[in-house]
Design a protein around this motif. Structure first.
Motif, PDB file in Angstrom:
ATOM      1  N   CYS A 117     -28.090 -41.218  29.034  1.00 51.95           N
ATOM      2  CA  CYS A 117     -26.846 -40.905  28.335  1.00 51.95           C
ATOM      3  C   CYS A 117     -25.730 -41.883  28.664  1.00 51.95           C
ATOM      4  CB  CYS A 117     -26.400 -39.487  28.673  1.00 51.95           C
ATOM      5  SG  CYS A 117     -26.100 -39.230  30.448  1.00 51.95           S
ATOM      6  N   ILE A 118     -25.844 -42.611  29.779  1.00 51.10           N
ATOM      7  CA  ILE A 118     -24.807 -43.567  30.157  1.00 51.10           C
ATOM      8  C   ILE A 118     -24.636 -44.644  29.091  1.00 51.10           C
ATOM      9  CG2 ILE A 118     -26.398 -45.040  31.425  1.00 51.10           C
ATOM     10  CD1 ILE A 118     -22.746 -44.270  32.373  1.00 51.10           C
ATOM     11  N   SER A 119     -25.685 -44.868  28.298  1.00 49.72           N
ATOM     12  CA  SER A 119     -25.623 -45.890  27.248  1.00 49.72           C
ATOM     13  C   SER A 119     -24.616 -45.540  26.159  1.00 49.72           C
ATOM     14  CB  SER A 119     -27.011 -46.086  26.626  1.00 49.72           C
ATOM     15  OG  SER A 119     -27.950 -46.482  27.605  1.00 49.72           O
ATOM     16  N   THR A 120     -24.239 -44.259  26.053  1.00 48.66           N
ATOM     17  CA  THR A 120     -23.279 -43.846  25.033  1.00 48.66           C
ATOM     18  C   THR A 120     -21.830 -44.000  25.506  1.00 48.66           C
ATOM     19  OG1 THR A 120     -23.358 -41.549  25.790  1.00 48.66           O
ATOM     20  CG2 THR A 120     -24.922 -42.200  24.080  1.00 48.66           C
ATOM     21  N   ASP A 121     -21.638 -44.295  26.791  1.00 51.14           N
ATOM     22  CA  ASP A 121     -20.288 -44.520  27.303  1.00 51.14           C
ATOM     23  C   ASP A 121     -19.787 -45.875  26.804  1.00 51.14           C
ATOM     24  OD1 ASP A 121     -18.152 -43.712  29.483  1.00 51.14           O
ATOM     25  OD2 ASP A 121     -18.572 -45.833  29.770  1.00 51.14           O
ATOM     26  N   TYR A 122     -18.608 -45.885  26.201  1.00 53.50           N
ATOM     27  CA  TYR A 122     -18.117 -47.108  25.542  1.00 53.50           C
ATOM     28  C   TYR A 122     -17.922 -48.247  26.534  1.00 53.50           C
ATOM     29  CZ  TYR A 122     -15.190 -50.360  22.942  1.00 53.50           C
ATOM     30  OH  TYR A 122     -14.683 -51.489  22.358  1.00 53.50           O
ATOM     31  N   LYS A 123     -17.318 -47.994  27.689  1.00 55.73           N
ATOM     32  CA  LYS A 123     -17.074 -49.057  28.666  1.00 55.73           C
ATOM     33  C   LYS A 123     -18.388 -49.624  29.194  1.00 55.73           C
ATOM     34  CE  LYS A 123     -12.572 -47.324  30.203  1.00 55.73           C
ATOM     35  NZ  LYS A 123     -11.781 -46.803  31.356  1.00 55.73           N
ATOM     36  N   PHE A 124     -19.338 -48.727  29.485  1.00 53.87           N
ATOM     37  CA  PHE A 124     -20.654 -49.186  29.948  1.00 53.87           C
ATOM     38  C   PHE A 124     -21.349 -49.996  28.866  1.00 53.87           C
ATOM     39  CE2 PHE A 124     -25.231 -48.716  30.273  1.00 53.87           C
ATOM     40  CZ  PHE A 124     -25.473 -49.016  31.607  1.00 53.87           C
ATOM     41  N   TRP A 125     -21.296 -49.481  27.638  1.00 56.00           N
ATOM     42  CA  TRP A 125     -21.939 -50.179  26.517  1.00 56.00           C
ATOM     43  C   TRP A 125     -21.311 -51.552  26.302  1.00 56.00           C
ATOM     44  CZ3 TRP A 125     -19.467 -51.729  22.011  1.00 56.00           C
ATOM     45  CH2 TRP A 125     -20.291 -52.228  21.001  1.00 56.00           C
ATOM     46  N   LEU A 126     -19.992 -51.653  26.413  1.00 51.72           N
ATOM     47  CA  LEU A 126     -19.306 -52.935  26.225  1.00 51.72           C
ATOM     48  C   LEU A 126     -19.711 -53.934  27.298  1.00 51.72           C
ATOM     49  CD1 LEU A 126     -17.199 -54.125  24.259  1.00 51.72           C
ATOM     50  CD2 LEU A 126     -15.439 -53.549  25.951  1.00 51.72           C
ATOM     51  N   TRP A 127     -19.749 -53.498  28.554  1.00 51.85           N
ATOM     52  CA  TRP A 127     -20.149 -54.379  29.656  1.00 51.85           C
ATOM     53  C   TRP A 127     -21.589 -54.834  29.486  1.00 51.85           C
ATOM     54  CZ3 TRP A 127     -18.317 -57.027  33.752  1.00 51.85           C
ATOM     55  CH2 TRP A 127     -19.238 -57.411  34.740  1.00 51.85           C
ATOM     56  N   GLU A 128     -22.466 -53.895  29.167  1.00 53.39           N
ATOM     57  CA  GLU A 128     -23.888 -54.213  29.029  1.00 53.39           C
ATOM     58  C   GLU A 128     -24.125 -55.173  27.856  1.00 53.39           C
ATOM     59  OE1 GLU A 128     -27.867 -51.566  29.319  1.00 53.39           O
ATOM     60  OE2 GLU A 128     -26.550 -51.113  27.634  1.00 53.39           O
ATOM     61  N   THR A 129     -23.451 -54.929  26.744  1.00 55.82           N
ATOM     62  CA  THR A 129     -23.644 -55.767  25.567  1.00 55.82           C
ATOM     63  C   THR A 129     -23.152 -57.189  25.805  1.00 55.82           C
ATOM     64  OG1 THR A 129     -23.431 -53.841  24.111  1.00 55.82           O
ATOM     65  CG2 THR A 129     -23.147 -56.022  23.116  1.00 55.82           C
ATOM     66  N   HIS A 140     -24.803 -58.515  29.755  1.00 54.56           N
ATOM     67  CA  HIS A 140     -26.253 -58.503  29.925  1.00 54.56           C
ATOM     68  C   HIS A 140     -27.021 -59.018  28.712  1.00 54.56           C
ATOM     69  CE1 HIS A 140     -25.886 -55.109  33.181  1.00 54.56           C
ATOM     70  NE2 HIS A 140     -25.304 -56.242  33.524  1.00 54.56           N
ATOM     71  N   GLN A 141     -26.368 -59.069  27.538  1.00 50.15           N
ATOM     72  CA  GLN A 141     -27.102 -59.493  26.352  1.00 50.15           C
ATOM     73  C   GLN A 141     -26.480 -60.708  25.664  1.00 50.15           C
ATOM     74  OE1 GLN A 141     -28.595 -56.100  23.875  1.00 50.15           O
ATOM     75  NE2 GLN A 141     -27.491 -54.819  25.320  1.00 50.15           N
ATOM     76  N   VAL A 142     -25.195 -60.630  25.354  1.00 45.77           N
ATOM     77  CA  VAL A 142     -24.566 -61.745  24.648  1.00 45.77           C
ATOM     78  C   VAL A 142     -24.444 -62.976  25.545  1.00 45.77           C
ATOM     79  CG1 VAL A 142     -22.477 -62.510  23.476  1.00 45.77           C
ATOM     80  CG2 VAL A 142     -23.310 -60.169  23.139  1.00 45.77           C
ATOM     81  N   MET A 143     -23.974 -62.780  26.771  1.00 51.65           N
ATOM     82  CA  MET A 143     -23.752 -63.914  27.668  1.00 51.65           C
ATOM     83  C   MET A 143     -25.023 -64.707  27.975  1.00 51.65           C
ATOM     84  SD  MET A 143     -21.750 -63.983  31.327  1.00 51.65           S
ATOM     85  CE  MET A 143     -23.134 -63.303  32.274  1.00 51.65           C
ATOM     86  N   PRO A 144     -26.160 -64.064  28.324  1.00 42.67           N
ATOM     87  CA  PRO A 144     -27.381 -64.851  28.546  1.00 42.67           C
ATOM     88  C   PRO A 144     -27.808 -65.649  27.321  1.00 42.67           C
ATOM     89  CG  PRO A 144     -27.643 -62.640  29.402  1.00 42.67           C
ATOM     90  CD  PRO A 144     -26.366 -62.639  28.631  1.00 42.67           C
TER      91      PRO A 144
END
Length: 303
Positions: A176-188, A191-195
């Motif tokens: 469920c943490i994936s639905t948190d906006y701040k967590f989702w923004l950091w992860e996106t 962890h995904q766009v930057m690499p």
């Protein structure tokens, strides 16, 4: 129309459980053999082990080996039983954790490999002391592995919300943490766009620098060493671009374009390609190491 229909038929077959079962099974068996063969020589051969450009390859292969021995056999079994598989919540949570954590970790390690290859080829004097070797060469990949393992272990287990659990899903727990906006923004972003951006930018820069170096090179031996290290990395990045990047681009587009009209078969095929990245990279690692190519040929010829 006939060609388009044939393509859609192939995509539909790969979309089925039976098609994915055989696709993953064939790739997994050959990839696992390739990984073990390559790791054995890179770790136990002193001449190969002492080369710094092989160290990040060893880490990437070990990370991939974790997925090859856990995530992919579980996926194959899920497809074999046609999705009818009763599993405990704990097992599903471990599966979801391994799947997403090591999936993103390998992408981040490839990003670091593109940066480090610039240092090894053009700035090797930066590591002329043991302390610099530790901080520049060893610390970044160890930090990345530790960060991803700890970050997702904490985020997935200590989230102040209720995870979704459904055994009808392949990875039957959704954190469920994936639905948190701040967590989702950091992860996106991190962890995904930057690499993806690092890999594309530094690979293009490496290609340009290698070509310009070749044009003005006056030391053939040094150029040959640079070419080998650049070729080894670029072959891995090419696999990443073919297999991993298309699904990442689709994922990014869904964030900014709502709704995004793409045929469901194409989306599932792109997802399938992204999962094949881990299984294909070992072949690139082995084939771009001349010493391993010679040893493999000797083994096949029974020498």
């Amino acid at each position: 129309m006939s060609a388009e229909k044939s393509i859609l038929d192939v995509l539909s077959y790969l979309q089925s459980n039976y098609g994915r079962l055989w696709c993953f099974l064939i790739f997994l068996i050959s990839s696992l053999i390739c990984s073990l063969f390559t790791l054995y020589h890179l770790i136990f051969d002193r001449n190969l082990r002492k080369l710094r450009n092989n160290h990040i390859i060893i880490i990437i292969l070990l990370v991939g080996l974790v997925s090859q021995t856990t995530n992919y056999p579980w996926m194959i079994h899920f497809y074999r039983v046609d999705g009818v598989w009763s599993r405990s919540y704990e097992f599903c949570a471990i599966w979801a954790y391994i799947d997403w954590t090591f999936y993103l970790l390998q992408s981040m390690l490839l990003a670091w490999a593109t940066i480090e290859r610039h240092i090894l080829i053009f700035h090797d004097h930066w590591m002329n002391t043991k302390m610099r070797v530790i901080f520049i060469h060893y610390l970044p990949p160890v930090s990345l592995v530790s960060y991803f393992i700890i970050f997702y272990a904490v985020a997935d287990t200590l989230a102040p919300c209720q995870n979704w659990y459904n055994t009808d899903w392949m990875r039957c727990v959704f954190f469920c943490i994936s639905t948190d906006y701040k967590f989702w923004l950091w992860e996106t972003i991190v962890h995904q766009v930057m690499p993806c951006c690092i890999i594309i930018i530094f690979t293009i820069a490496l290609f340009v620098r290698v070509i310009s170096t070749k044009m003005r090179a006056r030391q053939p031996v040094q150029w040959q060493r640079q070419r080998k290290m650049a070729t080894q990395l670029m072959s891995m990045i090419l696999i990443y671009i073919i297999f991993f990047l298309p699904y990442s681009i689709y994922y990014f587009l869904t964030i900014f374009i709502q709704p995004l009209y793409i045929h469901s078969s194409i989306v599932l095929f792109l997802e399938l390609l992204s999962y094949l990245t881990v299984l294909v990279i070992p072949f690139s690692c082995m084939l771009t190491l001349p010493e391993l190519g010679k040893r493999l040929k000797a083994m096949l010829c029974c020498k």
